[in-house]
Design an enzyme around this catalytic site. Structure first.
Site: not given
Ligand code: NAD
Length: 261
Positions: A23, A64, A100, A155, A168, A170, A172
């Protein structure tokens, strides 16, 4: 072989290593990919969003730095196996893996009382299976090298719960349990496994939140604001670094102090 950089000495010289970020094309993953590339590592960006991942790899290479993009759905085991085989062939064996990929059910999120529990399958695949599948691809070579670092993004919801979070939270929590189990097993092999548990962080994942909702969440955070993707990437970079060599099996909350261990 893609356009040619000789990676044969990567993982050996001057702390330069091969890193995989799932991701890695947008949001928190983009910040992690960028910080690892800027630190001089060769970064394999895996994402099912072809545009974001390709554009990021191009930007990093134009600066680069070394990055390659693979379009991949990390929930599909056969595709995951094929992509990691290509990464091994084109870049070499990863020393760093950042799991991620993941996410909240967002528009499909429900109160458990009214839920259609069948939505759980998607959440398990997106958050937990992706983490297990990708981790499985790297551990053998890490074990042979007697070195590896795996960091997975969970999370704070895994620890706090929250509204419309039953699925979610569960899955995480599952990421944390899985990471502890393999941290225990892999420690004698020189592999450290840790988790970063972000609080609300400004990415597209919050696109559906109004500014009022964001302000209300910020008021509940002792630091008084939401996180930035770069702050989560900084925590990941620390856990991958030599300074964190005695840390394994841990979950670090990067959440502005909203919930304290
Ligand atoms: N943003 C928040 O507030 C927050 C809070 C707690 C945890 N998180 C966790 O952080 C991580 C990233 O979150 P984010 O906010 O950057 O999300 P986002 O949606 O902005 O980015 C997620 C990325 O993962 C890619 N992706 C999604 N499913 C995929 C798959 N099956 N295969 C390959 N790529 C895939 C998407 O294309 C995207 O580029 C996640 O695990 C999320 O649960 C986010």
């Amino acid at each position: 072989m893609r356009e040619g950089v000789n990676m044969s000495d990567t993982n050996n010289g001057a702390g330069r290593r091969i890193a995989v970020v799932t991701g890695g094309g947008n949001g928190i993953g983009e910040a992690i990919s960028t910080s690892l590339a800027e630190a001089g590592h060769a970064v394999a960006i895996l994402d099912y969003d072809g545009e974001g991942g390709k554009a990021l790899a191009s930007r990093l290479n134009a600066a680069g730095l070394t990055a390659r993009f693979w379009q991949l759905d990390c929930t599909e085991l056969d595709a995951v196996e094929g992509t990691f085989a290509e990464i091994r062939e084109e870049l070499g064996d990863p020393a760093y893996l950042v799991n991620n990929v993941g996410g909240h059910a967002r528009t499909k999120a429900t109160d458990f009382l009214d839920s259609d529990v069948r939505t759980l399958d998607h959440m398990v695949a997106l958050n937990l299976k992706s983490t297990v599948y990708c981790s499985r691809q790297v551990v053998k070579a890490m074990s042979e090298a007697r070195f590896g670092r795996i960091v997975s993004i969970a999370s704070e919801a895994a620890l706090t719960g929250g509204p419309k979070c039953w699925d979610y939270s569960a899955v995480k929590a599952g990421v944390i349990g899985f990471s502890r189990a393999i941290a225990y097993e892999l420690a004698p092999h020189g592999i450290n496994v840790n988790v970063v548990a972000p609080g609300a962080t400004r990415t597209a994942a919050l696109a559906a939140w109004s500014e009022e909702q964001k302000a209300a969440v910020a008021r509940a955070i002792p630091l008084g604001r939401l996180g930035q993707p770069g702050e989560i990437a900084g925590t990941v970079a620390f856990l991958l670094s030599e300074e964190a060599s005695f840390i394994t099996g841990q979950t670090i909350l990067a959440n502005g102090g909203r919930w304290m261990v």
